[in-house]
Design a protein around this motif. Structure first.
Motif, PDB file in Angstrom:
ATOM      1  N   GLY A   1     -64.601  87.784  -0.249  1.00 45.07           N
ATOM      2  CA  GLY A   1     -64.019  89.077   0.105  1.00 45.07           C
ATOM      3  C   GLY A   1     -64.944  89.896   0.989  1.00 45.07           C
ATOM      4  O   GLY A   1     -64.490  90.553   1.937  1.00 45.07           O
ATOM      5  N   LEU A   2     -66.246  89.854   0.703  1.00 51.33           N
ATOM      6  CA  LEU A   2     -67.217  90.576   1.525  1.00 51.33           C
ATOM      7  C   LEU A   2     -67.260  90.002   2.936  1.00 51.33           C
ATOM      8  O   LEU A   2     -67.264  90.747   3.926  1.00 51.33           O
ATOM      9  N   ALA A   3     -67.268  88.672   3.036  1.00 51.72           N
ATOM     10  CA  ALA A   3     -67.290  88.034   4.354  1.00 51.72           C
ATOM     11  C   ALA A   3     -66.039  88.390   5.155  1.00 51.72           C
ATOM     12  O   ALA A   3     -66.113  88.669   6.349  1.00 51.72           O
TER      13      ALA A   3
ATOM     14  N   LEU B   1     -64.827  99.526   6.038  1.00 52.27           N
ATOM     15  CA  LEU B   1     -65.978  99.331   6.916  1.00 52.27           C
ATOM     16  C   LEU B   1     -65.645  99.595   8.380  1.00 52.27           C
ATOM     17  O   LEU B   1     -66.467  99.321   9.255  1.00 52.27           O
ATOM     18  N   ALA B   2     -64.485 100.133   8.650  1.00 57.27           N
ATOM     19  CA  ALA B   2     -64.073 100.392  10.035  1.00 57.27           C
ATOM     20  C   ALA B   2     -65.109 101.261  10.743  1.00 57.27           C
ATOM     21  O   ALA B   2     -65.558 102.275  10.206  1.00 57.27           O
ATOM     22  N   GLY B   3     -65.490 100.841  11.933  1.00 54.55           N
ATOM     23  CA  GLY B   3     -66.480 101.588  12.701  1.00 54.55           C
ATOM     24  C   GLY B   3     -67.912 101.264  12.361  1.00 54.55           C
ATOM     25  O   GLY B   3     -68.840 101.831  12.960  1.00 54.55           O
ATOM     26  N   ALA B   4     -68.138 100.344  11.412  1.00 60.88           N
ATOM     27  CA  ALA B   4     -69.496 100.005  11.012  1.00 60.88           C
ATOM     28  C   ALA B   4     -70.223  99.267  12.129  1.00 60.88           C
ATOM     29  O   ALA B   4     -69.666  98.390  12.792  1.00 60.88           O
ATOM     30  N   SER B   5     -71.481  99.614  12.343  1.00 61.89           N
ATOM     31  CA  SER B   5     -72.345  98.891  13.276  1.00 61.89           C
ATOM     32  C   SER B   5     -73.096  97.775  12.563  1.00 61.89           C
ATOM     33  O   SER B   5     -73.505  96.793  13.193  1.00 61.89           O
ATOM     34  N   LEU B   6     -73.289  97.930  11.236  1.00 60.82           N
ATOM     35  CA  LEU B   6     -74.056  96.970  10.445  1.00 60.82           C
ATOM     36  C   LEU B   6     -73.715  97.188   8.980  1.00 60.82           C
ATOM     37  O   LEU B   6     -73.539  98.322   8.532  1.00 60.82           O
ATOM     38  N   VAL B   7     -73.613  96.075   8.248  1.00 60.86           N
ATOM     39  CA  VAL B   7     -73.516  96.113   6.786  1.00 60.86           C
ATOM     40  C   VAL B   7     -74.748  95.423   6.241  1.00 60.86           C
ATOM     41  O   VAL B   7     -75.131  94.346   6.709  1.00 60.86           O
TER      42      VAL B   7
ATOM     43  N   ALA C   1     -69.270  80.996   3.745  1.00 61.88           N
ATOM     44  CA  ALA C   1     -68.169  81.955   3.848  1.00 61.88           C
ATOM     45  C   ALA C   1     -68.197  82.698   5.181  1.00 61.88           C
ATOM     46  O   ALA C   1     -67.170  82.825   5.867  1.00 61.88           O
ATOM     47  N   PHE C   2     -69.376  83.193   5.583  1.00 65.08           N
ATOM     48  CA  PHE C   2     -69.457  83.909   6.857  1.00 65.08           C
ATOM     49  C   PHE C   2     -69.195  82.971   8.032  1.00 65.08           C
ATOM     50  O   PHE C   2     -68.570  83.368   9.021  1.00 65.08           O
ATOM     51  N   ALA C   3     -69.665  81.724   7.923  1.00 62.49           N
ATOM     52  CA  ALA C   3     -69.408  80.763   8.991  1.00 62.49           C
ATOM     53  C   ALA C   3     -67.918  80.489   9.149  1.00 62.49           C
ATOM     54  O   ALA C   3     -67.414  80.362  10.272  1.00 62.49           O
ATOM     55  N   ARG C   4     -67.213  80.392   8.029  1.00 62.59           N
ATOM     56  CA  ARG C   4     -65.763  80.169   8.113  1.00 62.59           C
ATOM     57  C   ARG C   4     -65.062  81.308   8.836  1.00 62.59           C
ATOM     58  O   ARG C   4     -63.988  81.119   9.413  1.00 62.59           O
ATOM     59  N   HIS C   5     -65.657  82.494   8.792  1.00 64.13           N
ATOM     60  CA  HIS C   5     -65.069  83.649   9.476  1.00 64.13           C
ATOM     61  C   HIS C   5     -65.638  83.805  10.881  1.00 64.13           C
ATOM     62  O   HIS C   5     -65.463  84.866  11.508  1.00 64.13           O
ATOM     63  N   GLY C   6     -66.279  82.750  11.389  1.00 60.20           N
ATOM     64  CA  GLY C   6     -66.678  82.729  12.793  1.00 60.20           C
ATOM     65  C   GLY C   6     -68.045  83.279  13.107  1.00 60.20           C
ATOM     66  O   GLY C   6     -68.392  83.407  14.288  1.00 60.20           O
ATOM     67  N   ALA C   7     -68.838  83.600  12.096  1.00 59.02           N
ATOM     68  CA  ALA C   7     -70.151  84.187  12.351  1.00 59.02           C
ATOM     69  C   ALA C   7     -71.205  83.109  12.585  1.00 59.02           C
ATOM     70  O   ALA C   7     -71.107  81.993  12.076  1.00 59.02           O
ATOM     71  N   THR C   8     -72.213  83.465  13.353  1.00 65.44           N
ATOM     72  CA  THR C   8     -73.433  82.671  13.448  1.00 65.44           C
ATOM     73  C   THR C   8     -74.356  83.131  12.318  1.00 65.44           C
ATOM     74  O   THR C   8     -74.638  84.322  12.206  1.00 65.44           O
TER      75      THR C   8
ATOM     76  N   GLY D   1     -63.520  91.332   9.463  1.00 63.65           N
ATOM     77  CA  GLY D   1     -62.457  92.217   9.918  1.00 63.65           C
ATOM     78  C   GLY D   1     -62.985  93.452  10.613  1.00 63.65           C
ATOM     79  O   GLY D   1     -62.368  93.968  11.551  1.00 63.65           O
ATOM     80  N   ALA D   2     -64.168  93.927  10.151  1.00 59.59           N
ATOM     81  CA  ALA D   2     -64.781  95.095  10.779  1.00 59.59           C
ATOM     82  C   ALA D   2     -65.563  94.717  12.033  1.00 59.59           C
ATOM     83  O   ALA D   2     -65.936  95.594  12.822  1.00 59.59           O
ATOM     84  N   GLY D   3     -65.817  93.405  12.215  1.00 65.09           N
ATOM     85  CA  GLY D   3     -66.511  92.940  13.411  1.00 65.09           C
ATOM     86  C   GLY D   3     -67.959  93.346  13.506  1.00 65.09           C
ATOM     87  O   GLY D   3     -68.489  93.513  14.607  1.00 65.09           O
ATOM     88  N   CYS D   4     -68.641  93.476  12.348  1.00 65.04           N
ATOM     89  CA  CYS D   4     -70.018  93.976  12.365  1.00 65.04           C
ATOM     90  C   CYS D   4     -71.006  92.932  11.848  1.00 65.04           C
ATOM     91  O   CYS D   4     -70.662  92.082  11.028  1.00 65.04           O
ATOM     92  N   PRO D   5     -72.251  92.982  12.315  1.00 64.15           N
ATOM     93  CA  PRO D   5     -73.293  92.125  11.771  1.00 64.15           C
ATOM     94  C   PRO D   5     -73.556  92.455  10.299  1.00 64.15           C
ATOM     95  O   PRO D   5     -73.247  93.559   9.828  1.00 64.15           O
ATOM     96  N   VAL D   6     -74.162  91.494   9.592  1.00 66.98           N
ATOM     97  CA  VAL D   6     -74.459  91.653   8.171  1.00 66.98           C
ATOM     98  C   VAL D   6     -75.872  91.152   7.913  1.00 66.98           C
ATOM     99  O   VAL D   6     -76.215  90.027   8.310  1.00 66.98           O
ATOM    100  N   LEU D   7     -76.684  91.965   7.261  1.00 65.37           N
ATOM    101  CA  LEU D   7     -78.034  91.569   6.862  1.00 65.37           C
ATOM    102  C   LEU D   7     -78.137  91.704   5.348  1.00 65.37           C
ATOM    103  O   LEU D   7     -78.049  92.808   4.806  1.00 65.37           O
ATOM    104  N   LEU D   8     -78.293  90.564   4.660  1.00 68.37           N
ATOM    105  CA  LEU D   8     -78.336  90.531   3.203  1.00 68.37           C
ATOM    106  C   LEU D   8     -79.694  89.993   2.776  1.00 68.37           C
ATOM    107  O   LEU D   8     -80.026  88.823   3.014  1.00 68.37           O
ATOM    108  N   ALA D   9     -80.485  90.829   2.142  1.00 67.71           N
ATOM    109  CA  ALA D   9     -81.884  90.499   1.861  1.00 67.71           C
ATOM    110  C   ALA D   9     -82.102  90.136   0.396  1.00 67.71           C
ATOM    111  O   ALA D   9     -81.361  90.556  -0.490  1.00 67.71           O
ATOM    112  N   LEU D  10     -83.138  89.345   0.183  1.00 65.01           N
ATOM    113  CA  LEU D  10     -83.727  89.114  -1.139  1.00 65.01           C
ATOM    114  C   LEU D  10     -82.741  88.592  -2.172  1.00 65.01           C
ATOM    115  O   LEU D  10     -82.634  89.106  -3.281  1.00 65.01           O
ATOM    116  N   SER D  11     -82.049  87.516  -1.826  1.00 65.33           N
ATOM    117  CA  SER D  11     -81.214  86.817  -2.805  1.00 65.33           C
ATOM    118  C   SER D  11     -82.059  85.745  -3.482  1.00 65.33           C
ATOM    119  O   SER D  11     -82.778  84.992  -2.802  1.00 65.33           O
TER     120      SER D  11
END
Length: 292
Positions: A138-140, A116-122, A197-204, A145-155
């Motif tokens: 693993g996804l989080a 995901l290096a260089g990703a602006s968004l996943v 999981a994402f919170a543990r990796h420092g994300a809001t 590690g790539a430092g990018c925002p993540v938008l996960l829809a419709l779970s």
């Protein structure tokens, strides 16, 4: 998730649900996402990875809602779906900037920060609930590690409402939810596990409800969903089979007559990584109050 374990989705089913998916997705998460992307507006092209892209419906919804040149990297294990997604991808962003696509076939469960290096968004749609806890972690980690925002829809959220109600609704709902959790899959627990999981990796982390609301105008989708819902319930609890045929026949008749309303609850999740130039950001669930 290995390629052989990944559920197979027919293009016909993905196309049938596309309108309901688009209506359900939470636009409330777009404003904070746009604000974060604006911080990297200096990049010549925003690179967006769409995991488990299917026929590309999420890209068709999201790309025209974001400004700036975009390159979408479409990930899926199914070469036929990748081809469809690439063919049907939008060609222009919200401000008229070009949108290009490339495809990547492979195992989503083994993605790393390097991938995901260089990703602006996943981003992904209807993916989280078919992952395990280890795969979500693993996804989080990869996205952090790539430092990018993540938008996960419709779970899936594990809640359905059928009107008029039937005494058997709860039995089939409970069995379906148990089926969703088979073999260690997260099913209705996915958004809560992913948020942590994402919170543990420092994300809001922000979440917002994104329900399907299926009335008479969506009878074809409601009928197909009913067949799959009841079928999965019976697969998990075979003792329901003697009652399932009559129940399904009755529900499908109500659906065909435009008398059935179905609400299938989902949640969308936005994870914004800690800004590189600042200290730790507080983890919150935003104005929507956490997992709905």
């Amino acid at each position: 998730m290995t390629t052989t374990d990944t559920p197979q989705y027919a293009p016909e089913w993905l196309e049938l649900r596309e309108g309901a998916d688009a209506a359900a997705r939470a636009p409330e998460l777009l404003e904070p996402l746009r604000a974060r992307l604006a911080e990297t507006a200096g990049r010549s092209v925003r690179v967006i990875h769409d995991l488990g892209c299917g026929t590309g419906s999420l890209g068709r919804w999201l790309a025209p809602r974001l400004d700036g040149p975009q390159e979408w990297v479409l990930h899926d294990h199914d070469p036929g779906l990748l081809e469809l997604a690439a063919e049907r991808a939008p060609r222009a962003a919200a401000d008229g900037s070009p949108v290009t696509v490339r495809t990547r076939r492979g195992d989503l469960g083994s993605l790393t920060a390097d991938d995901l290096a260089g990703a602006s968004l996943v981003t992904a749609s209807a993916l989280l609930d078919v992952l395990t806890t280890e795969e979500v972690e693993g996804l989080a980690a990869a996205c952090a590690g790539a430092g990018c925002p993540v938008l996960l829809a419709l779970s899936v959220a594990g809640r359905v409402e059928l009107t008029p109600a039937d005494p058997l609704d709860a039995d089939f709902a409970d069995a379906f939810n148990a089926h969703q959790r088979r073999s260690g899959l997260l099913g209705p627990d996915a958004v809560e596990v992913a948020s942590e999981a994402f919170a543990r990796h420092g994300a809001t982390v922000r979440t917002h409800a994104s329900p399907w609301v299926l009335g008479g105008g969506e009878s074809a989708l409601a009928a197909e969903w009913l067949r799959g819902w009841v079928g999965a319930a019976v697969e998990h609890r075979p003792e329901l089979e003697p009652r399932a045929e009559t129940y399904l026949r009755r529900r499908l008749a109500e659906c065909a007559a435009g008398e059935l309303r179905v609400v299938v609850h989902h949640d969308d999740l936005l994870a914004l990584p800690r800004p590189v130039s600042h200290g730790p950001t507080p983890v919150s669930h935003g104005p929507t109050g956490g997992v709905s």
